[in-house]
Design an enzyme around this catalytic site. Structure first.
Site, PDB file in Angstrom:
ATOM      1  N   ALA A  62       0.822  -1.212   0.000  1.00 45.02           N
ATOM      2  CA  ALA A  62       0.000   0.000   0.000  1.00 45.02           C
ATOM      3  C   ALA A  62       0.858   1.264   0.000  1.00 45.02           C
ATOM      4  O   ALA A  62       0.454   2.286  -0.544  1.00 45.02           O
ATOM      5  CB  ALA A  62      -0.940   0.004   1.203  1.00 45.02           C
ATOM      6  N   THR A  63       2.041   1.205   0.599  1.00 41.59           N
ATOM      7  CA  THR A  63       2.918   2.387   0.584  1.00 41.59           C
ATOM      8  C   THR A  63       3.225   2.789  -0.849  1.00 41.59           C
ATOM      9  O   THR A  63       3.086   3.962  -1.234  1.00 41.59           O
ATOM     10  CB  THR A  63       4.231   2.091   1.341  1.00 41.59           C
ATOM     11  OG1 THR A  63       3.917   1.703   2.676  1.00 41.59           O
ATOM     12  CG2 THR A  63       5.145   3.307   1.349  1.00 41.59           C
TER      13      THR A  63
ATOM     14  N   GLN B  84      -6.575  -0.771   5.453  1.00 42.51           N
ATOM     15  CA  GLN B  84      -7.190  -1.260   6.694  1.00 42.51           C
ATOM     16  C   GLN B  84      -8.678  -1.559   6.519  1.00 42.51           C
ATOM     17  O   GLN B  84      -9.360  -1.844   7.503  1.00 42.51           O
ATOM     18  CB  GLN B  84      -7.034  -0.212   7.799  1.00 42.51           C
ATOM     19  CG  GLN B  84      -5.607   0.024   8.232  1.00 42.51           C
ATOM     20  CD  GLN B  84      -5.039  -1.090   9.093  1.00 42.51           C
ATOM     21  OE1 GLN B  84      -5.779  -1.946   9.594  1.00 42.51           O
ATOM     22  NE2 GLN B  84      -3.732  -1.095   9.256  1.00 42.51           N
TER      23      GLN B  84
ATOM     24  N   SER C 273      -3.209  -3.604   0.436  1.00 46.06           N
ATOM     25  CA  SER C 273      -2.025  -4.289   0.937  1.00 46.06           C
ATOM     26  C   SER C 273      -2.412  -5.706   1.332  1.00 46.06           C
ATOM     27  O   SER C 273      -3.357  -5.902   2.090  1.00 46.06           O
ATOM     28  CB  SER C 273      -1.484  -3.545   2.160  1.00 46.06           C
ATOM     29  OG  SER C 273      -0.398  -4.250   2.710  1.00 46.06           O
TER      30      SER C 273
ATOM     31  N   HIS D  94      -0.773  -7.916   3.208  1.00 42.85           N
ATOM     32  CA  HIS D  94      -0.446  -8.416   4.552  1.00 42.85           C
ATOM     33  C   HIS D  94      -1.363  -7.889   5.649  1.00 42.85           C
ATOM     34  O   HIS D  94      -1.247  -8.287   6.811  1.00 42.85           O
ATOM     35  CB  HIS D  94       1.030  -8.170   4.890  1.00 42.85           C
ATOM     36  CG  HIS D  94       1.411  -6.771   5.254  1.00 42.85           C
ATOM     37  ND1 HIS D  94       1.479  -6.341   6.558  1.00 42.85           N
ATOM     38  CD2 HIS D  94       1.772  -5.705   4.502  1.00 42.85           C
ATOM     39  CE1 HIS D  94       1.875  -5.069   6.580  1.00 42.85           C
ATOM     40  NE2 HIS D  94       2.055  -4.656   5.339  1.00 42.85           N
TER      41      HIS D  94
ATOM     42  N   THR E 253      10.211  -7.014 -12.641  1.00 44.14           N
ATOM     43  CA  THR E 253       9.697  -8.385 -12.694  1.00 44.14           C
ATOM     44  C   THR E 253       8.637  -8.594 -11.622  1.00 44.14           C
ATOM     45  O   THR E 253       8.827  -8.218 -10.466  1.00 44.14           O
ATOM     46  CB  THR E 253      10.857  -9.378 -12.470  1.00 44.14           C
ATOM     47  OG1 THR E 253      11.848  -9.117 -13.464  1.00 44.14           O
ATOM     48  CG2 THR E 253      10.380 -10.815 -12.563  1.00 44.14           C
TER      49      THR E 253
ATOM     50  N   CYS F 246       4.891   2.327  13.280  1.00 43.88           N
ATOM     51  CA  CYS F 246       6.000   3.226  12.973  1.00 43.88           C
ATOM     52  C   CYS F 246       6.258   4.209  14.089  1.00 43.88           C
ATOM     53  O   CYS F 246       7.379   4.598  14.345  1.00 43.88           O
ATOM     54  CB  CYS F 246       5.714   3.999  11.690  1.00 43.88           C
ATOM     55  SG  CYS F 246       4.561   3.170  10.625  1.00 43.88           S
TER      56      CYS F 246
HETATM   57  C1  PLP Z   1      -0.091  -0.887   6.612  1.00 47.44           C
HETATM   58  C2  PLP Z   1      -0.609   0.322   5.980  1.00 47.44           C
HETATM   59  C3  PLP Z   1       0.058   0.904   4.907  1.00 47.44           C
HETATM   60  C4  PLP Z   1       1.363   0.365   4.382  1.00 47.44           C
HETATM   61  O1  PLP Z   1       1.134  -0.797   3.639  1.00 47.44           O
HETATM   62  P1  PLP Z   1       2.372  -1.673   3.152  1.00 47.44           P
HETATM   63  O2  PLP Z   1       1.733  -2.710   2.285  1.00 47.44           O
HETATM   64  O3  PLP Z   1       2.993  -2.227   4.380  1.00 47.44           O
HETATM   65  O4  PLP Z   1       3.279  -0.773   2.384  1.00 47.44           O
HETATM   66  C5  PLP Z   1      -0.490   2.029   4.344  1.00 47.44           C
HETATM   67  N1  PLP Z   1      -1.629   2.554   4.805  1.00 47.44           N
HETATM   68  C6  PLP Z   1      -2.302   2.022   5.821  1.00 47.44           C
HETATM   69  C7  PLP Z   1      -3.572   2.639   6.279  1.00 47.44           C
HETATM   70  C8  PLP Z   1      -1.803   0.897   6.451  1.00 47.44           C
HETATM   71  O5  PLP Z   1      -2.465   0.381   7.480  1.00 47.44           O
END
Ligand code: PLP
Length: 408
Positions: free
Chosen positions: A74-75, A182, A202, A204, A243, A329
């Protein structure tokens, strides 16, 4: 016997579903081809697997497969949307609107936009954590090109009124991006119902693997919406070269499919756990404060402040409970969360807040353990008061606190 530590930090990351891992494994050692190899079976198999996953991810949010660009998470998806659209407008004045409670993965790209000559408005939130849509409407200017508001907050779990924001954005012809990391699997996410142009995901955060995610782009790129940030081969409609992470993408697809199927059952299950936790804490502990609206929040999150205790001592005391004091973080530095502070909570109380992030793996017994442990610890810490932040003598004199501090 309870297995400890108990994991309730699911807003930071979730355990990968074993079924997802099983789906991924063949793509490391058997079907290990490069999805861009067009001349042999290894490549075709990988490309087929990516196609399937793209369809699964698209289906989860009610999009078309051609509207999904895979990223590292998501970043990166947030960066691609925010920086990608402002790069398109780099030659002219441009303005974006976001919210102070966004994740760093939105706030930092917005700061980058400002450094590169754009303007950004950071909207405050109401005491319940929600955006005031009228205020957002008033913040729109003739040069506004983007509104970016998260679907669900990662620290306090509130659900922003994205569909209402969309009406305002549409009326002004402004693009709307939402970080839905989220939200997936926690509340219905459907791109047409939300009315968004870009949506970040995202894997994970929804029982998939780390290092993979996607950006939904309304209508696909068609060379118009975004400028890429990464060049080198033109993968993903030229928007994200490199890739493809085939195994990760397969895992994301599998997690998306499981989410589509099991979402409703999970909601009921997690809501029951959440109610058990909230009612338990309320029965056992006085003077607690829920951060964020109770009505407009996902069931998977409770963010609670405990009056009159030192937040750091509380977290250290909860040594066999894996929760957090804010986002993954910001918890390292133990500065009060920028999100909880934005609700108008003063520093000490903001510091004494704990985020419980629940998942389908949690159990009643775990919740009961947490309630008891938190209640005991809060009572213990309150008994040490009156207590000032700069006065360590209580800690030294108290055998329990001294032991936690010694353990660090
Ligand atoms: C975890 C999170 C991200 C970052 O996602 P990644 O896949 O770890 O880069 C961005 N925004 C929100 C709201 C998140 O909870």
């Amino acid at each position: 016997m309870l297995k400890k530590p108990i994991y309730v930090d699911n807003n930071a990351t979730t355990r990968t579903d074993p079924r997802v891992v099983d789906a991924m494994l063949p793509y490391f050692t058997e079907h290990f081809g490069n999805a861009a190899s067009r001349t042999h079976d290894f490549g075709w198999q990988a490309a087929d697997a990516v196609d399937t996953a793209r369809t699964q991810v698209a289906a989860l949010v009610g999009a078309r497969a051609t509207e999904i660009v895979f990223t590292s998470g998501a970043t990166e998806a947030n960066n691609l949307a925010i920086q990608g659209i402002t790069k398109k407008h780099s030659g002219e004045p441009h303005h974006a609107i976001t919210v102070v409670t966004e994740h760093r993965a939105v706030l930092d790209p917005c700061e980058m936009v400002e450094q590169q000559g754009g303007r950004v408005t950071y909207l405050a939130v109401q005491p319940d954590g929600l955006v005031d849509v009228d205020e957002l409407d008033r913040a729109i200017r003739p040069d506004t090109i983007l509104i970016t508001v998260m679907t669900v907050n990662n620290e306090i779990g509130v659900i922003q009124p994205i569909a209402d924001i969309s009406k305002v954005a549409r009326a002004h012809g402004v693009s709307l991006h939402t970080d839905a990391a989220q939200a997936l699997g926690k509340t219905p996410v459907e791109v047409d119902q939300l009315g968004v142009d870009f949506l970040s995901m995202s894997a994970h955060k929804m029982y998939g693997p780390k290092g993979v995610g996607a950006l939904y782009i309304r209508g696909g790129n068609r060379g118009t919406a975004l400028e890429p940030l990464i060049y080198g081969g033109g993968h993903e409609q030229g928007l994200r070269s490199g890739t493809l992470n085939v195994a990760g993408i397969v895992g994301f697809g599998c997690a998306a499919e499981l989410c589509s199927k099991e979402f409703m059952t999970e909601l009921d299950y997690v809501k029951r756990l959440r109610d058990r936790l909230w009612n338990g804490l309320n029965d056992r502990v006085s003077d607690i404060r829920l951060n964020g609206s109770m009505d407009r929040r996902v069931h998977h999150n409770l963010n609670v402040s405990f009056t009159g205790v030192d937040g750091e001592a509380l977290l250290i005391g909860l040594d066999d409970i894996a929760a957090s004091s804010g986002s993954a973080c910001s918890s390292e530095s133990h500065t009060p969360s920028h999100v909880v502070k934005a609700l108008g909570v003063e520093d000490n109380l903001a510091r004494a807040s704990i985020r419980f992030g629940l998942s389908h793996d949690n159990t009643d017994a775990e919740i009961d353990y947490i309630v008891n442990k938190v209640a005991d610890m809060v009572r213990h810490l309150r008994a040490l008061s009156p207590r000032r932040k700069d006065d360590a003598s209580h800690e030294e004199n108290d055998p329990v606190v001294a032991r936690w501090l010694g353990d660090r």
